[in-house]
Write an enzyme that holds these catalytic residues in place. Structure first.
Site, short mmCIF file in Angstrom:
data_model
loop_
_atom_site.label_atom_id
_atom_site.label_comp_id
_atom_site.label_asym_id
_atom_site.label_seq_id
_atom_site.Cartn_x
_atom_site.Cartn_y
_atom_site.Cartn_z
N ASP A 127 -1.78 -7.94 -1.04
CA ASP A 127 -2.85 -7.00 -0.74
C ASP A 127 -2.55 -5.66 -1.42
O ASP A 127 -1.62 -4.98 -1.05
CB ASP A 127 -2.94 -6.80 0.78
CG ASP A 127 -4.22 -6.09 1.19
OD1 ASP A 127 -4.83 -5.42 0.32
OD2 ASP A 127 -4.60 -6.19 2.35
N ARG A 129 -4.83 -3.18 -1.73
CA ARG A 129 -5.83 -2.18 -1.38
C ARG A 129 -5.19 -0.86 -0.99
O ARG A 129 -4.12 -0.80 -0.40
CB ARG A 129 -6.71 -2.70 -0.23
CG ARG A 129 -7.71 -3.72 -0.73
CD ARG A 129 -8.50 -4.29 0.40
NE ARG A 129 -7.65 -5.04 1.32
CZ ARG A 129 -8.12 -5.72 2.35
NH1 ARG A 129 -9.40 -5.74 2.61
NH2 ARG A 129 -7.29 -6.39 3.13
#
Ligand SMILES: [Zn+2]
Length: 208
Positions: A127, A129
């Site tokens: 991830d 983000r």
């Protein structure tokens, strides 16, 4: 604003409410980020909000591989019902790896990898983000306290680390289909998403 420039805003009629759509330009990347708002945000001590990362396949192409489109729709419906709230729409496709890499990751998943393993096989973290821009976006609307619609405790923590108050996490359980049960099970197992176990228990019959 340091990282962003506010460009303009317009009305955005949707099936559920007439939102306002605010457009921002990110200096470093040239990416265009959006915020949807409804009602007088500053009337509330804590604002009903969704921080949504772009998923073109889910948000616009009706993909059933993930639950992004359904979550976005449900969040907008909840805001419309409440009469006030905001969606921060961040252009970080594919948990931050970009659209083309996401398609490659999907191909690996077609061959049996799960969503985390596929990203890692392509050389990315599970991830990528980054929610840093939320701070500036929220400041633009004089909002600092959210009732956040998400199943992802890591997102709550990331926002809190930026100094944003998350007074409540509101689960957004929707969009489970036979095609994404395995994907959502992986998000629960490997990425800490909170999804009730009984909803994920049909995995054997998932892909038919
Ligand atoms: Zn998605």
């Amino acid at each position: 604003m340091d990282k962003l420039k506010f460009i303009d805003a317009c009305e955005l009629p949707t099936p559920w409410a007439n939102f306002s759509l605010h457009a921002f330009l990110e200096h470093a990347t040239g990416k265009e980020h959006l915020v949807l708002t409804l009602g007088e945000l500053t009337n509330y001590s804590s604002v009903l909000a969704r921080v949504h990362s772009e998923c073109l396949t889910g948000d616009a192409l009706f993909s059933q591989r993930c639950d992004c489109g359904a979550q976005l729709e449900k969040a907008m419906q909840n805001i419309a019902k409440h009469g006030c709230g905001m969606v921060l729409y961040l252009r970080q496709e594919g948990r931050g790896i970009g659209l083309l890499n996401k398609i490659q990751a999907y191909h690996l998943q077609d061959k049996g990898a799960d969503t985390v393993a596929a990203n890692q096989a392509l050389g990315f973290a599970a991830d990528l983000r980054d929610y840093t821009l939320c701070k500036e976006l929220l400041a633009h609307f004089q909002v600092s306290n959210l009732r956040l619609m998400t199943n992802n405790p890591a997102k709550v923590k990331a926002l809190q680390n930026l100094g944003i108050i998350v007074s409540e996490r509101i689960p957004l359980i929707t969009g489970l289909t036979p095609h994404n049960l395995h994907y959502l099970g992986t998000k629960a197992k490997k990425l800490g998403h909170v999804i009730p176990k009984h909803l994920l228990s049909n995995q054997k019959n998932a892909v038919c």
